[in-house]
Design a protein around this motif. Structure first.
Motif, PDB file in Angstrom:
ATOM      1  N   GLY B 149       0.813  -1.209   0.000  1.00  0.00           N
ATOM      2  CA  GLY B 149       0.000   0.000   0.000  1.00  0.00           C
ATOM      3  C   GLY B 149       0.845   1.256   0.000  1.00  0.00           C
ATOM      4  O   GLY B 149       0.402   2.298   0.452  1.00  0.00           O
ATOM      5  N   THR B 268      -3.129   6.220  -8.730  1.00  0.00           N
ATOM      6  CA  THR B 268      -4.309   5.846  -9.501  1.00  0.00           C
ATOM      7  C   THR B 268      -5.033   7.084 -10.029  1.00  0.00           C
ATOM      8  O   THR B 268      -6.103   6.976 -10.609  1.00  0.00           O
ATOM      9  CB  THR B 268      -5.266   4.995  -8.646  1.00  0.00           C
ATOM     10  N   ARG B 303      -1.268  18.771  11.002  1.00  0.00           N
ATOM     11  CA  ARG B 303      -1.156  19.051  12.435  1.00  0.00           C
ATOM     12  C   ARG B 303      -0.251  18.043  13.140  1.00  0.00           C
ATOM     13  O   ARG B 303       0.047  18.193  14.316  1.00  0.00           O
ATOM     14  CB  ARG B 303      -2.538  19.102  13.074  1.00  0.00           C
ATOM     15  N   ASP B 320      -3.442  23.409  12.195  1.00  0.00           N
ATOM     16  CA  ASP B 320      -4.741  23.035  11.647  1.00  0.00           C
ATOM     17  C   ASP B 320      -4.918  23.639  10.253  1.00  0.00           C
ATOM     18  O   ASP B 320      -4.947  24.862  10.096  1.00  0.00           O
ATOM     19  CB  ASP B 320      -5.845  23.515  12.599  1.00  0.00           C
TER      20      ASP B 320
HETATM   21  C1  FAD Z   1      -3.781   0.480  -4.465  1.00  0.00           C
HETATM   22  C2  FAD Z   1      -3.950   1.844  -3.877  1.00  0.00           C
HETATM   23  C3  FAD Z   1      -3.918   2.947  -4.700  1.00  0.00           C
HETATM   24  C4  FAD Z   1      -4.076   4.227  -4.144  1.00  0.00           C
HETATM   25  N1  FAD Z   1      -4.013   5.288  -4.974  1.00  0.00           N
HETATM   26  C5  FAD Z   1      -4.133   6.524  -4.419  1.00  0.00           C
HETATM   27  C6  FAD Z   1      -4.011   7.676  -5.230  1.00  0.00           C
HETATM   28  O1  FAD Z   1      -3.819   7.617  -6.443  1.00  0.00           O
HETATM   29  N2  FAD Z   1      -4.111   8.880  -4.637  1.00  0.00           N
HETATM   30  C7  FAD Z   1      -4.322   9.018  -3.285  1.00  0.00           C
HETATM   31  O2  FAD Z   1      -4.406  10.158  -2.806  1.00  0.00           O
HETATM   32  N3  FAD Z   1      -4.436   7.963  -2.508  1.00  0.00           N
HETATM   33  C8  FAD Z   1      -4.344   6.715  -3.045  1.00  0.00           C
HETATM   34  N4  FAD Z   1      -4.458   5.646  -2.226  1.00  0.00           N
HETATM   35  C9  FAD Z   1      -4.767   5.870  -0.803  1.00  0.00           C
HETATM   36  C10 FAD Z   1      -3.507   6.194  -0.015  1.00  0.00           C
HETATM   37  O3  FAD Z   1      -2.875   4.995   0.392  1.00  0.00           O
HETATM   38  C11 FAD Z   1      -3.817   6.988   1.241  1.00  0.00           C
HETATM   39  O4  FAD Z   1      -4.790   6.307   1.990  1.00  0.00           O
HETATM   40  C12 FAD Z   1      -4.301   8.395   0.960  1.00  0.00           C
HETATM   41  O5  FAD Z   1      -3.454   9.064   0.066  1.00  0.00           O
HETATM   42  C13 FAD Z   1      -4.339   9.157   2.254  1.00  0.00           C
HETATM   43  O6  FAD Z   1      -5.048  10.353   2.067  1.00  0.00           O
HETATM   44  P1  FAD Z   1      -4.985  11.517   3.083  1.00  0.00           P
HETATM   45  O7  FAD Z   1      -3.564  11.919   3.237  1.00  0.00           O
HETATM   46  O8  FAD Z   1      -5.923  12.556   2.622  1.00  0.00           O
HETATM   47  O9  FAD Z   1      -5.617  10.934   4.416  1.00  0.00           O
HETATM   48  P2  FAD Z   1      -4.964  10.433   5.753  1.00  0.00           P
HETATM   49  O10 FAD Z   1      -3.907   9.436   5.510  1.00  0.00           O
HETATM   50  O11 FAD Z   1      -6.089  10.086   6.628  1.00  0.00           O
HETATM   51  O12 FAD Z   1      -4.223  11.701   6.319  1.00  0.00           O
HETATM   52  C14 FAD Z   1      -4.849  12.821   6.805  1.00  0.00           C
HETATM   53  C15 FAD Z   1      -3.743  13.710   7.383  1.00  0.00           C
HETATM   54  O13 FAD Z   1      -4.265  14.940   7.705  1.00  0.00           O
HETATM   55  C16 FAD Z   1      -3.807  15.333   8.981  1.00  0.00           C
HETATM   56  N5  FAD Z   1      -4.881  16.141   9.524  1.00  0.00           N
HETATM   57  C17 FAD Z   1      -6.081  15.732   9.968  1.00  0.00           C
HETATM   58  N6  FAD Z   1      -6.821  16.791  10.349  1.00  0.00           N
HETATM   59  C18 FAD Z   1      -6.065  17.891  10.135  1.00  0.00           C
HETATM   60  C19 FAD Z   1      -6.257  19.283  10.304  1.00  0.00           C
HETATM   61  N7  FAD Z   1      -7.411  19.770  10.795  1.00  0.00           N
HETATM   62  N8  FAD Z   1      -5.267  20.120   9.942  1.00  0.00           N
HETATM   63  C20 FAD Z   1      -4.092  19.658   9.459  1.00  0.00           C
HETATM   64  N9  FAD Z   1      -3.850  18.358   9.280  1.00  0.00           N
HETATM   65  C21 FAD Z   1      -4.824  17.475   9.607  1.00  0.00           C
HETATM   66  C22 FAD Z   1      -3.515  14.110   9.753  1.00  0.00           C
HETATM   67  O14 FAD Z   1      -2.431  14.344  10.647  1.00  0.00           O
HETATM   68  C23 FAD Z   1      -3.112  13.131   8.615  1.00  0.00           C
HETATM   69  O15 FAD Z   1      -1.711  13.142   8.465  1.00  0.00           O
HETATM   70  C24 FAD Z   1      -4.297   4.379  -2.752  1.00  0.00           C
HETATM   71  C25 FAD Z   1      -4.319   3.251  -1.949  1.00  0.00           C
HETATM   72  C26 FAD Z   1      -4.145   2.003  -2.491  1.00  0.00           C
HETATM   73  C27 FAD Z   1      -4.162   0.838  -1.581  1.00  0.00           C
END
Ligand code: FAD
Lengths: 269, 336
Positions: B149, B268, B303, B320
């Protein structure tokens, strides 16, 4: 219409943690699930069988505990479940995996009209297996399928490929890899799960049942090897700044000015 | 160990020419550029194999971008991309010339063709690589691909089978400048083409889900799960408008319905190369960062001081994301 569905039991990827010292995944506390796209393939297969008649056989290559995934598939409506398990199957790349699956499919009686796979798995994400099964069985294939209509002995399918929406007519038997858009897997009632775990059979086939040799399967039958695992390199190491939102927004403004994206002069008095 | 062919006789770096639209064309150009680098280390040449009807212009483009040799199969029966027929034709040519390496873009078509082709050639394939190198000791192609992942990277090798095959994510490598002064050789091999009658393309229409100019944008404002809820995420559209940029999103943000699928960045989704990317409330999972690593400058807001996204940020702001954006918008509104 007889349908074979290939499923894989995978770790629930978002809950995976990595032991960065030993470069291994920590398996404790990680739940195993059926690869989500395989659930879509299974649901589509069950729907087609309910409409057209015939049967659904689910197949999975994996360690003995993959049986759970197959039982879940039985609970979801599959008629028969076959676990392809053998110590020799361990360490397989997609070439070796598709070899075992294709061999098992070729042994099914009657030979399936349709083989359904998920387009990719969440753990290894290669998307190779459906194409490779199709090649080994010398069948036509369509990947990324989001709509299927059955006509007499052929299918009309739709898929999106590189910004084109294709409508394709494919004769059966065929291999389809399905996309998430095809259908939404339904919830499996608890009673069905209970019954599948207590009353149903899962057939097991090993290397000998499939007339395979050790050098064709698992690690030995694989063309690719993982030479090394490492963590992604840290590309830049900027200082981390903290403070009130106003202070931090101030840093942003300065940076935007320095990059010439916004002008200082624009500031209203 | 199984040896399907004498690996020492295999020579040359080959690239599958995927030209169906602009983005596919670009990934081929990026691969030619990387292929040149690999070929230099192996003291060999870069060949692009291109199939289709009326493909001369593509052949010339590939030469101008650095291909030494073009193998062109020009035939009206190859007008449509059809995986069964293409796999058969490419396999026949590969078996004749025995290249050492065969690369393709991880486009929809590449992802469909390459596994079938690898199986046909009984060789290995690594998917969606993010780096390619020649190992100085063994001379093997090291194919680096995300694993588990995206938490880790795996270096994959194909020691005993040829060609060594990989698909590569678009946007990872930089193309070489176009130079119409370069001279290349174009070969037109004789191939017996038998279209697979079992599959027929009834219709193919351009499929547009909406219009964004993410790939071409100079400024991208990208929001993740931490930029929620929807009302907070909406601020990004205003920010993008004020800065003259586009909004991108991570998978969770799209799943939550804060942005449309076409704004997905990453493995993706889309690959962007803006001058500035501001990443807000994203953890920095490799699947996401695969799509943004080409950005010249990255500003990250999170954060959590340990968020992996900070490791690739030029400016890392701990706090934040929603309040910081609100404060920034207030400041910017004063200016326009
Ligand atoms: C096969 C596969 C393909 C994938 N392809 C993609 C892809 O193409 N693109 C993609 O994006 N993902 C993809 N993913 C998903 C990827 O693995 C992650 O789950 C995703 O990128 C995480 O998104 P995120 O950072 O928004 O969320 P999270 O991992 O949940 O992170 C959220 C972050 O925000 C921070 N945060 C929360 N609240 C606040 C706040 N109020 N202020 C400041 N910071 C805050 C937290 O500390 C955390 O670090 C794929 C997964 C798999 C398994």
């Amino acid at each position: 219409m007889n349908i074979a569905v290939c499923i894989k039991q995978v770790p629930d990827v978002p809950s995976i943690r990595i032991d960065k010292q030993r470069m291994t995944i920590i398996r404790e506390g990680v739940e195993s699930i059926i690869n989500p796209l395989d659930c879509v393939a299974l649901e589509a297969a069950v729907d087609l069988r309910d409409k057209e008649g015939g049967s659904v056989t689910v197949l999975s290559m994996g360690p003995p505990q993959s049986e759970e995934a197959l039982r879940e598939a039985l609970a979801a409506g599959a008629d028969r479940a076959i676990l392809l398990t053998d110590p020799n199957f361990a360490g397989a790349d997609t070439l070796a995996t598709s070899h075992v699956l294709a061999r098992a499919i070729s042994k099914l009686e009657p030979f399936p009209d349709l083989v359904l796979c998920g387009s990719q798995t969440i753990d290894s994400d290669t998307g190779h297996v459906a194409s490779q099964i199709a090649q080994e069985l010398d069948l036509p294939q369509v990947c990324g399928v989001n709509e299927v209509h059955v006509e007499k002995d052929f299918l009309v399918v739709k898929r999106v490929s590189d910004r084109f929406l294709d409508t394709i007519r494919v004769s059966m038997p065929a291999v389809l890899a399905v996309s998430r858009e095809l259908c939404v897997p339904s919830h499996i009632p608890f009673a069905h799960l209970e019954r599948a775990f207590s009353e149903r059979d899962v057939i097991r086939w090993g290397m000998d049942d499939l007339d395979l040799k050790p050098e064709e399967v698992g690690f030995k039958g694989s063309a690719t090897w993982v030479a090394r695992l490492h963590t992604p390199p840290a590309k830049r190491k900027g200082e981390i700044l903290s403070g009130s939102p106003q202070i931090l927004a101030g840093y942003l403004v300065k940076k935007l000015e320095a990059m010439g994206i916004i002008d200082e002069e624009d500031k209203k008095p | 160990m199984k040896k399907t062919r004498n690996r020492n006789s295999a020579r040359g770096v080959w690239i599958f020419g995927d030209y169906r639209n602009y983005f596919q064309d670009r990934v081929t150009l990026q691969l030619i550029s990387k292929g040149k680098e690999l070929a230099q280390k192996l003291e060999t040449e870069v060949t692009v194999i291109v199939l289709g009807d009326g493909i001369h212009q593509y052949a010339m483009e590939y030469v101008a971008h650095g291909a030494d040799i073009i193998i062109a199969v020009n035939d009206s029966r190859l007008k449509e991309y059809q995986v069964e027929t293409y796999a058969a034709v490419v396999a026949e040519i590969v078996e004749g010339y025995k290249p050492e390496i065969l690369l393709g873009g991880a486009t929809s078509f590449g992802r469909e063709l390459f596994p079938r082709l690898a199986k046909r050639l009984n060789t290995g394939l690594s998917a969606d690589c993010v780096a390619l190198e020649i190992d100085p000791e063994s001379g093997l192609l090291i194919q680096t691909t995300p694993a588990f992942g995206g938490e880790m990277l795996a270096d994959v090798v194909t020691p005993n089978h040829r060609p060594q095959m990989a698909t590569v994510h678009p946007g990872i490598f930089k193309e070489r400048p176009h130079d119409s002064g370069i001279v290349g050789r174009v070969l037109y091999p004789e191939i017996d083409i038998r279209p697979d009658e079992r599959v027929q393309l009834i219709r193919s229409r351009p499929h547009r889900t909406g219009k964004t100019n993410l790939e071409g944008a100079d400024i991208v404002v990208a929001g993740g799960r931490g930029m929620g809820p929807k009302e907070a995420f909406e601020m990004l559209y205003e920010l993008a408008e004020l800065l003259g940029g586009e909004v991108g999103a991570t998978r969770p943000a799209i799943r939550a319905g804060w942005a449309d699928e076409e704004r997905l960045l990453g493995q993706t989704g889309k690959t962007v190369k803006p001058k500035l990317l501001i990443s807000l409330g994203t953890s920095g999972a490799l699947q996401y960062t695969a799509g943004i690593q080409g950005a010249e400058t990255i500003i990250a807001v999170n954060r959590d001081p340990n968020a992996p996204i900070f490791k690739m940020a030029d400016l890392a702001l701990e706090g934040d994301a929603r309040s910081i954006i609100a404060a920034l918008l207030e400041e910017l509104r004063k200016r326009v």
